[in-house]
Write a protein that holds these residues in place. Structure first.
Motif, short mmCIF file in Angstrom:
data_model
loop_
_atom_site.label_atom_id
_atom_site.label_comp_id
_atom_site.label_asym_id
_atom_site.label_seq_id
_atom_site.Cartn_x
_atom_site.Cartn_y
_atom_site.Cartn_z
N ASP A 199 -4.73 0.98 0.75
CA ASP A 199 -4.45 0.03 1.82
C ASP A 199 -3.64 -1.15 1.27
O ASP A 199 -3.39 -1.25 0.07
CB ASP A 199 -5.76 -0.48 2.43
N SER A 200 -3.26 -2.06 2.15
CA SER A 200 -2.49 -3.23 1.75
C SER A 200 -3.20 -4.00 0.64
O SER A 200 -4.42 -4.19 0.69
CB SER A 200 -2.26 -4.15 2.95
N PRO A 240 0.30 3.02 4.29
CA PRO A 240 -1.03 3.62 4.25
C PRO A 240 -1.32 4.40 5.53
O PRO A 240 -0.80 4.08 6.61
CB PRO A 240 -1.97 2.42 4.12
N GLY A 247 0.83 -1.20 0.00
CA GLY A 247 0.00 0.00 0.00
C GLY A 247 0.86 1.25 0.00
O GLY A 247 2.10 1.16 0.04
#
Length: 198
Positions: A148-149, A190, A90
């Motif tokens: 995000d991831s 993130p 991310g």
């Protein structure tokens, strides 16, 4: 008489051999082929960003909450983040804005901010997260866009529109030219989000 018995036995053996199934003599053969591929990590880059915000020449006014729109062609005011790391970590994009100054420390544009609308998309349709769409002229880092991831991989684009310089009613306006610098910082961690896109 003995000769006839041998002949009948030979015929019986031949009949047995004739009716043996072909599959019993030759078994099937099976083999496999393995496929492999390796990918090398690339870079995380801000591959496109606005080069300048020009709010033109304005009249000194006492109107409340003044907003000046960018006078340039905003079709070039696009952010593009390329995540070719292959890590799935991310990322987050932050912006900071210095104070608008005319060179006189006693005449700052206090309370100024630059705002814009966003419409971010990712090439794989993964989720992106919008942060603030208003950057205060305090030089504080503010998250603009993040992933995000396992999101935001490949190329993500965010065309900026409705770009404005905003001044509160409490800001006195002095004649002269003012300038400020916006700094974009891209990181691979993130941050907390405010609202989702896509």
């Amino acid at each position: 008489m003995k000769k006839n018995k041998l002949s009948l036995a030979a015929v019986a053996i031949a009949s047995v051999i004739t009716f043996v199934p072909a599959g019993a003599a030759f078994a099937d053969s099976t083999t496999t082929t393995n496929g492999t591929v390796s990918f090398q990590s690339g870079d995380l880059t801000l591959s496109k960003f606005p080069s300048a915000f020009d709010f033109g020449t304005q009249e000194v006014t006492s109107d409340k909450n003044v907003s000046y729109s960018s006078t340039e062609d905003q079709s070039d005011d696009e952010i593009a983040v390329s995540d070719l790391t292959g890590s799935g970590d991310g990322w987050n994009l932050q912006a900071s804005l210095t104070a608008f100054s005319n060179g006189n420390a006693d005449q700052p544009l206090t309370g100024a901010s630059v705002s814009f609308d966003q419409a971010a998309t990712n090439q794989y349709s993964s989720a992106l997260t919008s942060g603030s769409n208003s950057i205060e002229s305090t030089n504080a880092a503010t998250t603009v866009l993040s992933a995000d991831s396992n999101q935001g991989m490949g190329t993500s684009t965010d065309p900026l529109s409705n770009i404005k310089l905003n001044l509160p009613v409490s800001t006195p306006l002095y004649k002269g030219s003012y300038s400020a610098t916006m700094t974009w910082t891209l990181g691979n961690t993130p941050t907390a989000s405010e609202s989702g896109l896509n």
